[in-house]
Design a protein around this motif. Structure first.
Motif, short mmCIF file in Angstrom:
data_model
loop_
_atom_site.label_atom_id
_atom_site.label_comp_id
_atom_site.label_asym_id
_atom_site.label_seq_id
_atom_site.Cartn_x
_atom_site.Cartn_y
_atom_site.Cartn_z
N GLN A 12 28.13 39.81 -4.46
CA GLN A 12 27.24 38.69 -4.77
C GLN A 12 26.34 39.02 -5.96
O GLN A 12 26.15 38.20 -6.86
N ALA A 13 25.80 40.24 -5.99
CA ALA A 13 24.92 40.65 -7.08
C ALA A 13 25.68 40.72 -8.40
O ALA A 13 25.18 40.30 -9.45
N ILE A 14 26.91 41.23 -8.36
CA ILE A 14 27.72 41.33 -9.59
C ILE A 14 28.06 39.94 -10.11
O ILE A 14 27.95 39.66 -11.31
N GLU A 15 28.47 39.05 -9.20
CA GLU A 15 28.83 37.69 -9.62
C GLU A 15 27.62 36.95 -10.16
O GLU A 15 27.71 36.20 -11.15
N ARG A 16 26.46 37.15 -9.53
CA ARG A 16 25.24 36.48 -9.99
C ARG A 16 24.84 36.96 -11.39
O ARG A 16 24.47 36.16 -12.25
N ALA A 17 24.96 38.28 -11.62
CA ALA A 17 24.65 38.82 -12.95
C ALA A 17 25.63 38.29 -13.99
O ALA A 17 25.26 37.99 -15.13
N HIS A 18 26.90 38.16 -13.59
CA HIS A 18 27.92 37.64 -14.50
C HIS A 18 27.62 36.18 -14.85
O HIS A 18 27.77 35.77 -16.00
N ARG A 19 27.18 35.40 -13.85
CA ARG A 19 26.83 34.02 -14.09
C ARG A 19 25.66 33.91 -15.05
O ARG A 19 25.63 33.05 -15.93
N THR A 20 24.68 34.81 -14.89
CA THR A 20 23.50 34.78 -15.74
C THR A 20 23.86 35.01 -17.20
O THR A 20 23.29 34.41 -18.11
N THR A 21 24.83 35.87 -17.44
CA THR A 21 25.23 36.17 -18.83
C THR A 21 25.86 34.97 -19.52
O THR A 21 25.86 34.88 -20.74
N VAL A 22 26.40 34.03 -18.73
CA VAL A 22 26.97 32.83 -19.33
C VAL A 22 26.05 31.63 -19.12
O VAL A 22 26.47 30.48 -19.23
N LYS A 23 24.77 31.93 -18.77
CA LYS A 23 23.74 30.89 -18.64
C LYS A 23 24.14 29.81 -17.64
O LYS A 23 24.04 28.62 -17.90
N ASP A 24 24.57 30.25 -16.48
CA ASP A 24 24.97 29.29 -15.44
C ASP A 24 24.49 29.77 -14.09
O ASP A 24 25.26 29.94 -13.17
N ASP A 25 23.18 29.99 -13.96
CA ASP A 25 22.62 30.54 -12.73
C ASP A 25 22.27 29.45 -11.74
O ASP A 25 21.14 29.32 -11.30
N THR A 26 23.25 28.63 -11.36
CA THR A 26 23.03 27.58 -10.37
C THR A 26 23.39 28.10 -9.00
O THR A 26 24.27 28.94 -8.86
N PRO A 27 22.71 27.61 -7.96
CA PRO A 27 23.03 28.09 -6.61
C PRO A 27 24.42 27.68 -6.20
O PRO A 27 24.93 26.64 -6.60
N LEU A 64 35.93 38.10 -14.25
CA LEU A 64 34.93 38.83 -13.48
C LEU A 64 35.06 40.33 -13.78
O LEU A 64 36.16 40.83 -14.01
N PRO A 65 33.94 41.07 -13.73
CA PRO A 65 34.00 42.51 -13.99
C PRO A 65 34.82 43.25 -12.94
O PRO A 65 34.98 42.78 -11.80
N LEU A 66 35.34 44.41 -13.32
CA LEU A 66 36.13 45.23 -12.40
C LEU A 66 35.33 45.59 -11.16
O LEU A 66 35.88 45.68 -10.06
N ARG A 67 34.02 45.80 -11.31
CA ARG A 67 33.18 46.17 -10.17
C ARG A 67 33.24 45.13 -9.06
O ARG A 67 33.12 45.45 -7.88
N PHE A 68 33.42 43.86 -9.44
CA PHE A 68 33.49 42.80 -8.43
C PHE A 68 34.70 43.01 -7.53
O PHE A 68 34.62 42.83 -6.30
N PHE A 69 35.82 43.41 -8.11
CA PHE A 69 37.04 43.62 -7.32
C PHE A 69 36.91 44.88 -6.46
O PHE A 69 37.51 44.97 -5.40
N LEU A 70 36.12 45.84 -6.92
CA LEU A 70 35.84 47.01 -6.09
C LEU A 70 35.03 46.59 -4.86
O LEU A 70 35.27 47.08 -3.75
N ALA A 71 34.07 45.69 -5.08
CA ALA A 71 33.29 45.17 -3.95
C ALA A 71 34.18 44.43 -2.97
O ALA A 71 34.04 44.56 -1.74
N ALA A 72 35.13 43.66 -3.50
CA ALA A 72 36.08 42.95 -2.62
C ALA A 72 36.93 43.95 -1.85
O ALA A 72 37.25 43.72 -0.67
N GLY A 73 37.26 45.08 -2.48
CA GLY A 73 38.02 46.12 -1.79
C GLY A 73 37.23 46.73 -0.65
O GLY A 73 37.79 47.06 0.41
#
Length: 307
Positions: free
Chosen positions: A284-299, A119-128
């Motif tokens: 949520q937005a960062i994780e969703r974008a990350h999922r899209t890049t690996v072609k796995d945009d499932t709910p 996951l991108p570093l930004r995701f962990f910043l959001a968790a922080g």
């Protein structure tokens, strides 16, 4: 479009119902023992699910996968509800709804299946940001003085994230009927809580009409209806839009706690609430974008008895 508006309205209604479940559970837990409450909630849900299965046209055989997955998920879901219900009994409904939303950023950390990569570093910043929000919420100047309930809700968020990740691993790529899966979970939950709840059954039977209304609301609306409505709506919209609308659950939890439960919102608590909502949406937005890049945009998978 009318169909799109109808779908959005259903998803918002699911989020509202789940958000209100914390106040309903807190009020009911003040009237009857928690274990009796959980048994009643599961038993009513199980009866409703069995009735829906019996009434549905076109008999479909139960598969071994549905029974195995439902049994395991029934155990993990029961663990979530034990922590949630004991937790909300010792904290505010608003705090419970906000802290449990940490599940949104915890689930991707636990769901390592599917080769989605780091996951991108930004995701962990959001968790922080979410962690900071929790600190503000449970501070002495927050919605209430810090209590053990906040810790139980935090533990529930961790277990709930693991449960959601497990749902994905057990159902992805398999033919699983959502109603069958939910029915097995509710039956397992009823069996798990039957013996521990025996001591509280006399109080349950003698409880007031108001308490029974709350139990029926938790079982039929916050569990069975919310799950089936969510499944119907997610099939008619994008995963991103569904996540956005369902992500309003903590907002409704705060609204119910303050508007109906008489809970106070101080400046520090308001800041914590705002940071929690912002952090979860950002993550949520960062994780969703990350999922899209690996072609796995499932709910994100969900189960009944989520709220």
């Amino acid at each position: 479009m009318p169909d799109a508006r109808r779908t959005d309205a259903v998803l918002l209604l699911v989020a509202l119902v789940w958000g209100s479940s914390y106040l309903a559970a807190k009020t009911a837990a003040a009237a009857i023992p928690v274990l009796a409450l959980l048994f009643a909630r599961y038993a009513i849900s199980a009866l409703a699910c069995v009735a829906l299965v019996a009434a549905r046209r076109g008999f479909r055989r139960w598969t071994r996968e549905e029974i195995r997955a439902g049994a395991l998920l029934g155990v993990t879901q029961a663990a979530v509800l034990v922590l949630e219900t004991y937790g909300v009994a010792h904290t505010s409904a608003a705090n419970a709804g906000l802290i449990i939303s940490l599940t949104i950023v915890l689930t991707p950390l636990l769901d390592r299946a599917g080769g989605r990569g780091r996951l991108p570093l930004r995701f962990f910043l959001a968790a922080g940001v979410c962690a900071l929000a929790i600190g503000l919420l449970v501070s002495g100047r927050g919605l209430h003085a810090p209590q053990v309930g906040d810790g139980l809700i935090l533990a529930a968020a961790v277990v709930r994230a693991g449960h959601v990740a497990l749902v994905g691993r057990l159902t992805t790529g398999r033919t699983v009927d959502p109603l069958h899966l939910t029915t097995v979970q509710t039956l397992v939950g009823s069996a798990l809580f039957l013996v521990p709840a025996l001591g509280g059954l006399p109080e349950l039977v003698r409880s007031s009409a108001t308490t029974w209304i709350q139990l029926i609301y938790l079982a039929l609306f916050c569990s069975v209806f919310a799950f089936l409505a969510q499944t119907w709506a997610v099939q008619r919209t994008s995963a991103s839009r569904a996540s956005l609308l369902l992500g309003t659950e903590p907002i409704w939890a705060v609204a119910a706690g303050i508007g109906l439960g008489g809970e106070r919102l101080t400046l520090v608590a308001a800041l914590g609430a705002a940071l929690m909502v912002a952090g979860t949406y950002w993550g949520q937005a960062i994780e969703r974008a990350h999922r899209t890049t690996v072609k796995d945009d499932t709910p994100c998978p969900a189960t009944a008895l989520t709220g």
